[in-house]
Design an enzyme around this catalytic site. Sequence first.
Site, PDB file in Angstrom:
ATOM      1  N   SER A  98       0.899  -1.116   0.045  1.00 14.91           N
ATOM      2  CA  SER A  98      -0.214  -0.020   0.070  1.00 14.91           C
ATOM      3  C   SER A  98       0.845   1.377  -0.023  1.00 14.91           C
ATOM      4  O   SER A  98       0.450   2.453  -0.053  1.00 14.91           O
ATOM      5  CB  SER A  98      -0.853   0.025   1.210  1.00 14.91           C
ATOM      6  N   HIS A 118     -15.095  -0.075   4.381  1.00  4.75           N
ATOM      7  CA  HIS A 118     -15.023   1.400   4.829  1.00  4.75           C
ATOM      8  C   HIS A 118     -15.955   2.232   4.609  1.00  4.75           C
ATOM      9  O   HIS A 118     -15.845   3.396   4.812  1.00  4.75           O
ATOM     10  CB  HIS A 118     -13.609   1.848   3.999  1.00  4.75           C
ATOM     11  N   CYS A 158      -7.737   2.147   2.054  1.00  4.09           N
ATOM     12  CA  CYS A 158      -8.676   1.086   1.356  1.00  4.09           C
ATOM     13  C   CYS A 158      -8.459   0.740  -0.109  1.00  4.09           C
ATOM     14  O   CYS A 158      -8.100   1.499  -0.907  1.00  4.09           O
ATOM     15  CB  CYS A 158     -10.041   2.095   1.342  1.00  4.09           C
TER      16      CYS A 158
END
Lengths: 368, 637
Positions: free
Chosen positions: B328, B370, B383
């Site tokens: 990420s 989310h 997310c």
Amino acid sequence: MIPVPPAIQRVPWKLIALLSAIAGFGLLILYSAAGGSWSPWAWQQGVRFLVFLGAMLVIGRFPLRLFEDFAYFGYLAVLLLLFAVELLGFVGKGSQRWLDLGFMNFQPSELMKVAIVLALARFYAQLPPASTRTWTALWPAALMIGLPAALVMLQPDLGTALSICIGGVVVMFVAGLPLWWFGSAAAAGAAALPILFSMLHDYQQKRVLIFLDPESDPLGAGYHISQSKIAIGSGGIGGKGFLNGSQSHLDYLPEGHTDFIFATMAEEWGLIGGLGLLFAFFLLLRWGTRVALRARTRFGQLVAAGLTMTIFFYIAINLSMVMGLAPVVGIPLPLFSYGGSSMLTIMTCIGIILAVENDSKTGTRRFH
Amino acid sequence: MFGKKSPPITEAWRGITFTRRAIVVGGAQAALFGALAVRMGYISIIDNERYVLESESNRVNLTLIPPRRGWIVDRQGKALANNRVSLRVDIIPDRLHNKDLVLGQLRTMLRLDGDAMQRIERDLKAASGFQPVAIAEDVTEQDYASVLVHLPELPGVAPARGFARYYPTGAAVGHLVGYVGAPSAEEYQEAKDPIYITPGFKIGKQAIEKYFEPVLRGKPGAKRVEVTARGKVVRDLSTQPDVQGKTVHLTIDADLQHYAARRIGPESGSVVVIDCLTGDLLAMASMPSFDPNSFSSGIGVAEYKWLSQNDHVPLRNKTLSGLYPPGSTVKPMVAMSFLEAGLSPEATTFCGGGLRVGNRVFHCWNRRGHGQVNMSKGIYQSCDVYFYHFAQQMGMDVIAAMAKRLGMGEKFALPVPSQSFGTVPSPEWKMKKYDRPWAISDTVNATIGQGYMLANPTQLAVMASRLATGNVVMPHLTMAANRPAMQSLGFSADHIGIVREAMNQVVNGAGTAGRARLPIEDVKMAGKTGTAQVVSLSVGGGKGGLWKHRDHGLFIAFAPFDAPRYAAAVVIEHGGGSGAAYPIARDVMTFLFDRDKAMEALTGFETGWGGTIEERMARDFAIWKAGAARPAPEDAA
């Protein structure tokens, strides 16, 4: 002018001066080779020289007749000694040459160099002139040379064997044997070289091969020759100066006080010292040759010529060796190298030549 | 020959023959003397020069003195590598006469083990002439003195005082600086320089030491001594001192480097810190590491085995050669590509825990979802669905282009022997490499830094610094006086502000790395967490289970968030997720602003881990050796 007493006149002053010059120069070199010290070599060599010089003068006063009478006997005695060496001699430095007499180590092959010349001279002096060109003139002489040469080769000592041969052959040559004998013998010898070579010991073969190609083994057997040439060559014309030779002082030059003493000298005294020494030897040999030419008897002629050749052979082989013109054979430089045996031989030779000279002064000459 | 024409042989004829032949013999003798005189003249006049040289080279023995290496220093001039006095003992094979006796004596005097004796015997056999064979390096003062005292009975033994390379911070700079070692036979063959076979001479074998070898080397000194044929030194003739090598000035901050290395602790990972304003690399720590000091005096077989068999690969420089899926941590980069391609930061999508792409459902890391997610939330909550969704809209091309602009897949001009520069996947790349068309699922994977995407920690730090400043920050490892001014990447200032603020929220807001907040009042760090899956979830849980099955933990950061000065990347291999990485980033960043606070934190950790790097390495090695020695007790002799 004060009249010089005949006893003093009879002393060969010029010869003594020449020998003393050569030996004295040698002492300086030995002094330097020891790093500037009279011991261990120079002092002993000096004493030895004086003793042998005295012996030489005494020999020189002997009547020549005596040498002629005892020539065969002496030869046989030395030959017996050589046999004794084969049977009893002890082994040193890888070869069997010495006889331990208790007080000194005695090398009979050295005496043979003198004895062979005396014996052959006696033989040719007795030989009727008419037989000079017959078989009778050849085979006894060949046997007399061959027997001791073979014994010395067994020891093994190539240098001394060659020296015995060359002394004998020169006597045969000046005795008037037909020239073609020598020519064909030389040709046969050349043809037989490979066979003779194969009869040599391994280390001798190696030396000859190294001589032909010194670069092949610069750290092994070729080392002697290379270092000797470096010593002589680096001396240049004037040399590096007394006590300043690095090759000898730093032990790069092996045997710098015996076989390779000429290189030790040339490094410090240069070309000038080398030519001076060469000239001194030349004077000595010229004297020997002149004595031979003026000798009163045939025996004297042959003896003087043969012994002069013996001395010459020492010088020539030693110098050729240190300058890289001949393989390394253990032959010292007369009067110069440290060592008793060779000096004894040389001084005996000179003493006998002196006896020939004195003999020629006493009576009338038989040949002109 | 007995023809009748021959004259009768009489005594008179014999006399004449004698005279003639004696003159011939005498003449031959004189001629030979002449030849000898000429020969002697030739040797001593024509060849004189050559023989003078040879006699000099006989007499004079030239000993080279290895030059002192130049120092390697950090940005403040603090030594990362310097020299210290070292005592050594060598043997000159040519001068060694009674080998067994001398070696026996040395063995007791220097307490050499069987291993060392074997090596010495082998080296002696291979050595020739005056090429010395090392007996022992780095001997103690007492041992050295005892060899000196016994020197007269030990012909061929040559004790010497020299210099050895010293790395004050040891393992902390192992990968960065490299190490030195004696040149190998191949290196000597290549260089043909006698200094290569001089005892005590070392050349750089790795990293900075190797790269800057020509600068660091210096010029050897020389000592001329007069020696005898047997090698005995008679006197010293002259000595020419060595010229020390030049100093190599690195941009590294030695204290920060040391701190970062220590802070990684027992983990396997790396920390890269870069100065956003200049591009100077301030720290490149890769742990576990090796102690370059052990290499400089010839590493033991056991120690090398211990290092090469360690599953934490202490021999690999992870800052440049470690390649990881960035996870990420690419999300701010991807967001920037969306913004530059025209996506509104307010555009939202709904995350219900996953997204169907084609016939397959891609999950968000948060299976509960989310809810409505905009760009900022997509970054600080990390997310996945937000990025799955918009990446399909924006296409892989804009993402790949942005990744490359920010330094991913780029090979930097650093003075290092090698760097792995990873992969930025794109449709063309996949076609070329695998001969297969790009699939939509590839885009989905790449957008969360998985799949084909690979990067090294240095690239991640550069990416962070470029995102933070909007400039083409180029990493540097060596100090230089005038560098060209930094080029802008041409991003809109608003877009930079949006990404920065989102990354600020990661740490200081409702983000995934709340614990990474700096313990300093007025400095706020922005960052982005990342977790890179190592094996599929069916094999390991990602967090528990076998160490090598756990996820990599990553974190990129910069601070202060509103005026970025420093950027950093931390990668912890198999750390079980980003939670392993960001506390380290926090402490390293703290160190840059408040050293005391950072040191306080570290001291607490090190007590728990069982000591400093050196203490832990020594203990591990001892345990390993005890275990390794058991199966083969005959080797211990």
